[in-house]
Design a protein around this motif. Sequence first.
Motif, PDB file in Angstrom:
ATOM      1  N   ASN A  53      10.517 -48.244 -35.307  1.00 22.04           N
ATOM      2  CA  ASN A  53       9.515 -48.500 -36.346  1.00 22.04           C
ATOM      3  C   ASN A  53       9.801 -49.781 -37.116  1.00 22.04           C
ATOM      4  O   ASN A  53       9.212 -50.018 -38.174  1.00 22.04           O
ATOM      5  N   SER A  54      10.693 -50.628 -36.608  1.00 16.36           N
ATOM      6  CA  SER A  54      11.018 -51.874 -37.292  1.00 16.36           C
ATOM      7  C   SER A  54       9.801 -52.798 -37.312  1.00 16.36           C
ATOM      8  O   SER A  54       9.052 -52.878 -36.340  1.00 16.36           O
ATOM      9  N   ASN A  55       9.631 -53.507 -38.430  1.00 14.88           N
ATOM     10  CA  ASN A  55       8.446 -54.361 -38.594  1.00 14.88           C
ATOM     11  C   ASN A  55       8.770 -55.836 -38.440  1.00 14.88           C
ATOM     12  O   ASN A  55       8.211 -56.677 -39.125  1.00 14.88           O
ATOM     13  N   PHE A  56       9.684 -56.159 -37.542  1.00 12.47           N
ATOM     14  CA  PHE A  56       9.995 -57.557 -37.282  1.00 12.47           C
ATOM     15  C   PHE A  56       8.832 -58.231 -36.562  1.00 12.47           C
ATOM     16  O   PHE A  56       7.963 -57.575 -35.997  1.00 12.47           O
ATOM     17  N   THR A  57       8.832 -59.565 -36.582  1.00 15.38           N
ATOM     18  CA  THR A  57       7.794 -60.345 -35.919  1.00 15.38           C
ATOM     19  C   THR A  57       8.419 -61.208 -34.839  1.00 15.38           C
ATOM     20  O   THR A  57       9.377 -61.936 -35.092  1.00 15.38           O
ATOM     21  N   PHE A  58       7.880 -61.100 -33.636  1.00 19.19           N
ATOM     22  CA  PHE A  58       8.338 -61.908 -32.512  1.00 19.19           C
ATOM     23  C   PHE A  58       7.282 -62.954 -32.174  1.00 19.19           C
ATOM     24  O   PHE A  58       6.081 -62.707 -32.311  1.00 19.19           O
ATOM     25  N   ILE A  59       7.722 -64.119 -31.727  1.00 18.81           N
ATOM     26  CA  ILE A  59       6.820 -65.148 -31.221  1.00 18.81           C
ATOM     27  C   ILE A  59       7.399 -65.673 -29.926  1.00 18.81           C
ATOM     28  O   ILE A  59       8.605 -65.937 -29.841  1.00 18.81           O
ATOM     29  N   SER A  60       6.561 -65.791 -28.910  1.00 12.18           N
ATOM     30  CA  SER A  60       7.051 -66.198 -27.598  1.00 12.18           C
ATOM     31  C   SER A  60       5.952 -66.947 -26.860  1.00 12.18           C
ATOM     32  O   SER A  60       4.800 -67.032 -27.311  1.00 12.18           O
TER      33      SER A  60
END
Length: 368
Positions: A53-60
Amino acid sequence: MKGPFPGQVLSAVGLDPNNGIYPLAYGIVESENTESWKWFLDNLGDDLDLGRNSNFTFISDRQKGLHTAVEQIFPNAEHRYCIRHIHDNMRKRWRQTEYRDHLWRCASATTIPEFEHLMKEFSQYDKEACEWLKQIPPKHWARSYFSGRAVSDVLISNMCEVFNGKIEKGRDKPVIGCLEFIREYLMKRICNVMKEMKKAKGPLTPTTTDILTARKTVASQYIARWNGGDKYQVTGALQDQHVVDVRNKTCTCRKWELIGIPCRHAIATLNEMSKDPEADLDIYKWVHKVGRPKKKRRQSEGERLSKKQKASQGDGVNAAQEGGSQKPTNDGVQKLSRKHISVTCSKCKNKGHNSRTCKGQGGNQSKK
């Protein structure tokens, strides 16, 4: 990897509060696919103590298998697509610079009405190209649809490109030599960043200070009017209007909540508030304290009260009989300590570990 040594270097690179790169993890796998990305992200979650449930943001740049791996390992994460790589795909059919300009204007818009207006202009220029772009959900590439929880409006995965450039000389070494090359680079970089930050003046990082200073200059062209509550109407020279919510630290332009630095409208509001002797006017306190985001969602007041009621009604008594101890809190409710309590895995039902560190242990571990 280069030379006779096969494999792919996977990495996770973050942004520090000064908008510099901060490499978090790296590893070498046999090939780039869904399984290798899942292994990498699973280990990343263990190291950073991230739950599902972690609300981190990834960009790829939408590498092979990465999108599927992120959805499976971190289903609540926000996944952005690098706008530069979207443009690279667009260039295969539409090579003119006008297409690039339309794409960047649409991606850079911070409000949905502005985004829709720019998309309409793009459709009028080339409907087919616009329809192609619409196939990619805007929540992955348009600032107007970003949630703001990352406190960053970055549109490109340039931080990974910078990191790849720094480790290029190590990728032609044997596996152990490559890993040591990367480790030493990271060690040197962290020390150099610490030295530079010690030279910084003021409570903010140099990059944040520069952004805030530039916005202060433009804010003098805006007039803020109080509405009697926590909001202000801000009007510019071109009669553009926005509403600033001082209590929630938001503006209808969304630039404040996207990067955590007061926008020109918010600064104009703070200048107006300076006429109030009781107002807190330290502008630096209005900048978001960028740090580690919360791993769990914020509970409502009703949920918190419900848990307190259950604790006070004796739910902690049975647990205390199993080895736990109770500690009084300020509100008189008995808070249960986790000391001496054995953890039970929700996957294999064995004690001594949780589901995150479960390796598929068999047998009855509790009897052993």
